[in-house]
Design a protein around this motif. Structure first.
Motif, PDB file in Angstrom:
ATOM      1  N   SER A  72      -4.415   3.577  -1.453  1.00 22.33           N
ATOM      2  CA  SER A  72      -3.994   2.937  -2.867  1.00 22.33           C
ATOM      3  C   SER A  72      -3.055   1.873  -2.785  1.00 22.33           C
ATOM      4  O   SER A  72      -2.212   2.109  -1.687  1.00 22.33           O
ATOM      5  N   VAL A  73      -3.132   1.072  -3.735  1.00 20.02           N
ATOM      6  CA  VAL A  73      -2.011  -0.004  -3.962  1.00 20.02           C
ATOM      7  C   VAL A  73      -1.057   0.643  -4.550  1.00 20.02           C
ATOM      8  O   VAL A  73      -1.155   1.485  -5.573  1.00 20.02           O
TER       9      VAL A  73
ATOM     10  N   ASN B 105      -6.379 -10.283  -5.417  1.00 14.90           N
ATOM     11  CA  ASN B 105      -7.274  -9.982  -4.086  1.00 14.90           C
ATOM     12  C   ASN B 105      -8.419  -9.092  -4.165  1.00 14.90           C
ATOM     13  O   ASN B 105      -9.143  -9.067  -3.030  1.00 14.90           O
TER      14      ASN B 105
ATOM     15  N   ILE C 169       0.931  -1.202  -0.031  1.00 13.28           N
ATOM     16  CA  ILE C 169      -0.138  -0.075  -0.030  1.00 13.28           C
ATOM     17  C   ILE C 169       0.854   1.211  -0.075  1.00 13.28           C
ATOM     18  O   ILE C 169       2.116   1.199   0.437  1.00 13.28           O
TER      19      ILE C 169
ATOM     20  N   TYR D  56       2.444  -5.655  -7.028  1.00 14.23           N
ATOM     21  CA  TYR D  56       1.444  -5.467  -5.934  1.00 14.23           C
ATOM     22  C   TYR D  56       0.265  -5.125  -6.923  1.00 14.23           C
ATOM     23  O   TYR D  56      -0.856  -5.367  -6.563  1.00 14.23           O
TER      24      TYR D  56
ATOM     25  N   ALA E 161      -7.242  -5.923  -1.207  1.00 12.34           N
ATOM     26  CA  ALA E 161      -6.033  -5.200  -1.161  1.00 12.34           C
ATOM     27  C   ALA E 161      -5.963  -3.552  -0.836  1.00 12.34           C
ATOM     28  O   ALA E 161      -4.865  -3.165  -0.442  1.00 12.34           O
ATOM     29  N   ASN E 162      -6.966  -2.955  -0.892  1.00  6.72           N
ATOM     30  CA  ASN E 162      -7.144  -1.701  -0.530  1.00  6.72           C
ATOM     31  C   ASN E 162      -7.491  -1.612   0.933  1.00  6.72           C
ATOM     32  O   ASN E 162      -7.586  -0.210   1.570  1.00  6.72           O
TER      33      ASN E 162
ATOM     34  N   GLN F   1      -3.346  -6.982  -6.232  1.00  2.00           N
ATOM     35  CA  GLN F   1      -4.503  -6.426  -6.248  1.00  2.00           C
ATOM     36  C   GLN F   1      -5.519  -7.082  -7.131  1.00  2.00           C
ATOM     37  O   GLN F   1      -6.546  -7.200  -6.723  1.00  2.00           O
ATOM     38  N   ARG F   2      -4.941  -7.485  -8.279  1.00  2.00           N
ATOM     39  CA  ARG F   2      -5.872  -8.335  -9.092  1.00  2.00           C
ATOM     40  C   ARG F   2      -6.512  -9.495  -8.676  1.00  2.00           C
ATOM     41  O   ARG F   2      -7.528 -10.141  -8.844  1.00  2.00           O
TER      42      ARG F   2
ATOM     43  N   TYR G 195     -10.973  -6.294  -3.634  1.00  2.00           N
ATOM     44  CA  TYR G 195     -11.132  -5.019  -2.398  1.00  2.00           C
ATOM     45  C   TYR G 195     -10.239  -5.372  -1.189  1.00  2.00           C
ATOM     46  O   TYR G 195      -9.920  -4.308  -0.564  1.00  2.00           O
TER      47      TYR G 195
END
Length: 380
Positions: free
Chosen positions: A104-105, A118, A51, A111, A122-123, A115-116, A120
């Motif tokens: 933000s990631v 995980n 993050i 990362y 991830a944020n 995010q792709r 939501y």
């Protein structure tokens, strides 16, 4: 492809300290890692994390925490000074006391892939840790040590607890960070492996199934790092100061070195309990901190965590003395009397009614430590 050959290492210690990036006026989290790294180019010991409001400071491996101190204080001071140029200060705690927004990631390839995968999560997993690496002579020893110290992890969690608040509210947890990470598929207690071959079988199967691309994708509380030649303790919350991090690092280092050298399990170590009891004990430590009662056997008997911690400090004290870490260990033991960061944060919040005051106090702890070291001027 994840490597299978363990890289033998001497019993060194290394730390990874994750710091919150906080706006110096609002004290809210600030997505500032990319401009911060521009001010600290080509420094391999200052790194981004998943993050954007996070910077990680790592150490080179050394023979003791005492030998880590000078370079680590200088490095954190340099990062703090660079952050101040951006209107940002560093805060050490497992969660931010009042930030309610998504963050933000960090827009780097690793990362963005996370995010792709995980979504939501991830944020929302805004959590900060202290990680300690201890060098191991072989993978077989790493797995043996891993099994012997797993029952001690709740004590480390309780001593390090620094995340009692989330979204501006008391959570009733000493370490709410652990709750935030719980939805991640590989967080929490590690599986039990009988030997190195069993661990390699896990690696083979999980890689074939497309579960992991590197050891960094495995987020257990305790994990082998064959690529680094270490066993990594990951259960602890981030700490407010460098000294706090070093003190817990000394406890981990002296414990693991003791277990490396002692082929027969020391009867003073908490005995290993079934996985479901390990999970329960970590939950109790995350909720109740130093006041937790831990289950000590498969029959359901319990004992105060404080008593287990006192025995642990007595056990590792001779090893810490031999390593030159006695002063750092004594500071860690002092947490039993002065209380964890989590306890101090809640006491301040109940006195002031302000999570902003809590965040300011956390920021000031580091600023004042660095000022005492005469390394960096006080930052607003």
């Amino acid at each position: 492809m994840m490597i299978r050959d363990f890289q033998p290492s001497p019993p060194t210690v290394g730390l990874e300290l994750e710091w919150q990036l906080v706006h110096h006026e609002t004290l809210d989290l600030h997505d500032g890692i990319l401009p911060l790294l521009e001010l600290l180019p080509l420094d391999p010991l200052v790194k981004p994390e998943a993050i954007e409001p996070c910077v990680e400071v790592v150490t080179a491996p050394m023979a003791s925490t005492a030998l880590l101190r000078g370079a680590l204080v200088e490095k954190v001071s340099r990062v703090q000074e660079a952050a101040a140029r951006l209107g940002v200060t560093l805060v050490g705690a497992g969660t931010h006391p009042f930030c309610e927004r998504l963050v933000s990631v960090t827009p780097l390839p690793r990362y963005l892939v996370m995010q792709r995968r995980n979504g939501y999560l991830a944020n929302t997993q805004i959590a900060y840790a202290l990680q300690v690496h201890v060098g191991m002579p072989s993978g077989e020893v790493a797995i043996r040590v891993m099994g012997l110290v797993s029952s001690v992890l709740p004590v480390l969690l309780a001593l390090s607890a620094s995340s009692p608040a989330h979204h501006g509210r008391e959570t009733s947890f000493a370490s709410f960070r652990r709750c935030l990470l719980a939805p991640t598929r590989t967080s929490g207690s590690a599986p039990a492996f009988d030997d190195w071959a069993a661990f390699l079988h896990f690696v083979d199967v999980s890689e074939r199934a497309g579960m992991f691309e590197s050891y960094r994708d495995i987020h257990w509380d305790l994990r082998p790092r064959p690529d680094l030649g270490t066993l990594e303790v990951r259960i602890m919350d981030a700490q407010p100061t460098v000294e706090d991090a070093l003190s817990l690092g000394a406890l981990v280092h002296s414990l693991l070195v003791l277990v490396i050298e002692d082929r027969a399990p020391d009867p003073r170590l908490p005995r290993r309990v079934p996985w479901w009891i390990e999970k329960e004990n970590c939950y109790r430590a995350s909720r109740d901190g130093l006041e937790a009662e831990l289950v000590i056997d498969a029959e359901g008997h319990s004992r105060p965590l404080r008593g287990i911690a006192e025995d642990l400090f007595a056990l590792v004290s001779p090893e810490a003395r031999a390593l030159g870490e006695q002063a750092d260990l004594a500071r860690a033991e002092g947490l039993l009397a002065r209380g964890s960061s989590s306890m101090r944060q809640i006491e301040l919040f109940r006195r002031t009614g302000s999570m902003k005051a809590v965040t300011r106090a956390l920021a000031d702890e580091l600023v004042e430590e660095l000022a005492r070291a005469n390394v960096v001027p006080r930052v607003a």
